[in-house]
Design a protein around this motif. Sequence first.
Motif, PDB file in Angstrom:
ATOM      1  N   TRP A  42       0.856  -1.361   0.219  1.00 31.13           N
ATOM      2  CA  TRP A  42      -0.094  -0.174  -0.072  1.00 31.13           C
ATOM      3  C   TRP A  42       0.926   1.273   0.090  1.00 31.13           C
ATOM      4  O   TRP A  42       0.512   2.201  -0.753  1.00 31.13           O
ATOM      5  CB  TRP A  42      -0.675  -0.020   1.058  1.00 31.13           C
ATOM      6  N   ARG A  71     -17.379   2.330   1.187  1.00 29.37           N
ATOM      7  CA  ARG A  71     -16.507   1.371   2.112  1.00 29.37           C
ATOM      8  C   ARG A  71     -17.064   0.288   2.406  1.00 29.37           C
ATOM      9  O   ARG A  71     -18.246  -0.045   2.171  1.00 29.37           O
ATOM     10  CB  ARG A  71     -16.342   2.441   3.579  1.00 29.37           C
ATOM     11  N   GLY A  77     -11.456   1.231   5.418  1.00 24.69           N
ATOM     12  CA  GLY A  77     -10.885   1.593   4.136  1.00 24.69           C
ATOM     13  C   GLY A  77     -11.406   2.845   3.810  1.00 24.69           C
ATOM     14  O   GLY A  77     -12.351   3.447   4.104  1.00 24.69           O
ATOM     15  N   THR A  79     -12.533   6.103   1.167  1.00 29.02           N
ATOM     16  CA  THR A  79     -13.616   6.403   0.199  1.00 29.02           C
ATOM     17  C   THR A  79     -13.144   7.234  -1.036  1.00 29.02           C
ATOM     18  O   THR A  79     -14.072   7.366  -2.013  1.00 29.02           O
ATOM     19  CB  THR A  79     -14.970   6.453   0.821  1.00 29.02           C
ATOM     20  N   CYS A  89      -3.221   2.636   5.333  1.00 32.81           N
ATOM     21  CA  CYS A  89      -3.661   1.333   4.682  1.00 32.81           C
ATOM     22  C   CYS A  89      -4.679   0.982   5.676  1.00 32.81           C
ATOM     23  O   CYS A  89      -4.562   1.014   7.059  1.00 32.81           O
ATOM     24  CB  CYS A  89      -2.547   0.184   4.581  1.00 32.81           C
ATOM     25  N   ALA A  90      -5.783   0.389   5.154  1.00 32.28           N
ATOM     26  CA  ALA A  90      -6.847  -0.141   5.802  1.00 32.28           C
ATOM     27  C   ALA A  90      -6.157  -1.551   6.675  1.00 32.28           C
ATOM     28  O   ALA A  90      -5.371  -2.118   6.264  1.00 32.28           O
ATOM     29  CB  ALA A  90      -7.887  -0.634   5.206  1.00 32.28           C
ATOM     30  N   ASP A 108     -10.393  -3.219   1.598  1.00 34.16           N
ATOM     31  CA  ASP A 108     -10.627  -1.669   0.724  1.00 34.16           C
ATOM     32  C   ASP A 108     -11.388  -2.052  -0.276  1.00 34.16           C
ATOM     33  O   ASP A 108     -10.769  -2.677  -1.306  1.00 34.16           O
ATOM     34  CB  ASP A 108      -9.425  -1.109   0.421  1.00 34.16           C
ATOM     35  N   ARG A 110     -11.987  -0.304  -2.904  1.00 35.29           N
ATOM     36  CA  ARG A 110     -11.585   0.096  -4.041  1.00 35.29           C
ATOM     37  C   ARG A 110     -10.505  -0.623  -4.843  1.00 35.29           C
ATOM     38  O   ARG A 110     -10.248  -0.520  -5.922  1.00 35.29           O
ATOM     39  CB  ARG A 110     -10.842   1.748  -3.490  1.00 35.29           C
TER      40      ARG A 110
END
Length: 399
Positions: A42, A71, A77, A79, A89-90, A108, A110
């Motif tokens: 990440w 999310r 994470g 958005t 980073c989540a 995440d 995404r």
Amino acid sequence: MPCVTHDDAPLLADLMPWSVAPPRLGRGWPAAPDPACLKARWDALMKATGEDREALFQSTRARTPHSAVGRLPGRDGGTERLARASGPCAEPVRVLYAPFDEQWLIPDQRLIDAARPELWRVADERQVFVVEAQGARDGAADGDAGPPLLATSLPPVLRAGRVRPLYRRPGAAEPNLALGLTGHLAARLGHAPSPVDVLAWTTAVARPTPAGLAVPLTGDVDAWERGVAVGRRMLWLMRRDGERPKLPGGRRPYVRAPLPSRPLTVRYDRDEEALLLDEGRVSPVPPEAWEFEAGGVRVLEQWFAARTEAGEPGTLAAIRPVAWPQAWTSELLELVTVLTLLAELRAERVALTSPGLPRPITPAELREAGVLPVPSAARRPASVLDAQEEGPEGQLALL
């Protein structure tokens, strides 16, 4: 004595009617056996800009750095669009990445082509997900393969069949079972089985048919209790729930010769019952563990490959641990034990339904009792509105 066969058994799709297609990651780098390397990946993505970031991301038709995505339910994470993201980073979460292979994932949305938010919405410490193993719908025989149903307490992201949560809502609320099924079983058995009992039975006796997985049912108390006992042990082993299992006789596999920092090959010495990772040695490893397959692939070989195959240079997947972590050794030792014990249950599973079950409960009986057919609403997710969810760019998601 009348017996039920798989040709006259209800289908899993009717007994656990709500199912979800398996998540589709779309790119490999957001998942890994080691959580630290995910954060490093990440960070590398965040340091890149413009076309470099897009190349590292590995866009698909479903996801690009410019996709507007909400999310994941219950996760942290971001958005904002990844093209301009700069946040941390989540926190990676544990997932079932492949059969009997627990890895880590950046949760995440995404980064994921099809995350299946409805599964994350009902994931909690009491949930149990069952996944149709690869080939289960094709009528594949057991052989050295594992059971046709895999069970996990973790979010499943493996490429397999459909995913069925045991509960339709968080907190073990609203079992994902055909309405009236437990009541009908109670009338036949003389006691009401719990949702976990029904799942245990299903895990023990489910068998592939051309129409899908069939679940023979019985009104015989002794047969039911034997099946539930086998199924509960299978669930315990697959979920790695509680005390670490031991091999028969109290044995446990140990590292007999130190593993190298970066093992490249794995071999099996049948005479010594030893797993050889280059010059490293683990034993005892019973043959049943080495031969255990899922989807036509040896589980131990697939597990090892996931931790040793180098990613393509210049990609985020190439960011990997510099040395074999101790945690992987512990996981390997436990996996050997789990596979051995599951293999030993195979004969008991077969005996449960061979040549057939006494006092069968057939689809015709379930239709007469009003259990089948299930209403169409039972095949759709329940409305879960216990918490607000953040949509793209921080907007409140509309559910």
